[in-house]
Design a protein around this motif. Structure first.
Motif, mmCIF file in Angstrom:
data_model
loop_
_atom_site.group_PDB
_atom_site.id
_atom_site.type_symbol
_atom_site.label_atom_id
_atom_site.label_comp_id
_atom_site.label_asym_id
_atom_site.label_seq_id
_atom_site.Cartn_x
_atom_site.Cartn_y
_atom_site.Cartn_z
ATOM 1 N N SER A 201 0.833 -1.205 0.000
ATOM 2 C CA SER A 201 0.000 0.000 0.000
ATOM 3 C C SER A 201 0.869 1.257 0.000
ATOM 4 O O SER A 201 2.047 1.214 0.312
ATOM 5 N N GLU A 202 0.262 2.352 -0.332
ATOM 6 C CA GLU A 202 0.929 3.642 -0.344
ATOM 7 C C GLU A 202 0.688 4.335 0.987
ATOM 8 O O GLU A 202 -0.418 4.315 1.511
ATOM 9 N N SER B 8 5.330 3.986 -1.854
ATOM 10 C CA SER B 8 4.975 2.569 -1.903
ATOM 11 C C SER B 8 6.252 1.817 -2.260
ATOM 12 O O SER B 8 7.286 2.436 -2.520
#
Length: 144
Positions: free
Chosen positions: A34-35, A59
């Motif tokens: 995920s970012e 990310s």
């Protein structure tokens, strides 16, 4: 007076625990692909550098800079495939004042042009993780 001190110490401990929990959650999200978003400085003479505080969205495969916490507003990708981190260090007195005293500083190169990424130490591992390429391992961390 003693009650006030107990309340103050208790609130600091609670805030520290909440901060550690948030950092662990961000680390977990980053490792899962995920970012995550955090405040930083990207300083130098590159098109994506700005002499103001920015937000980095990191990310495992990309690093973007944005002027606000809204990831889509003015978002710009850093050319991660061309960026090399030469060294990660603690902030020194010779660094620009915009860099907070507790932050870590990554000395980077985009081709032959130097620039700096600075952020909280707990987020520097996300920066280095975003910029890591196939090679011997993470950049060295030294203090001046």
């Amino acid at each position: 007076m003693i009650g006030f001190l107990i309340d103050m110490v208790g609130s600091r401990l609670l805030l520290g625990a909440v901060g550690k929990r948030r950092t662990r959650a961000q680390d977990r999200a980053f490792s899962e692909g995920s970012e995550i978003l955090f405040e930083a400085c990207v300083l130098g003479d590159r098109p994506y550098c700005r002499p103001v505080m920015v937000f980095l969205a990191a990310s495992r495969t990309a690093l973007h800079v944005s002027p606000t916490e809204l990831k889509t507003l003015g978002r710009r990708a850093l050319p991660t495939e061309h960026i090399e981190i030469r060294r990660v260090r603690e902030r020194t007195r010779s660094d620009p004042r915009i860099i907070r005293t507790s932050w870590s500083v990554a000395e980077c190169y985009d081709g032959t042009a130097p620039f700096t990424i600075a952020c909280a130490p707990e987020h520097m591992r996300h920066v280095t993780g975003s910029l890591r390429t196939e090679g011997p391992g993470p950049p060295s961390t030294t203090a001046d």
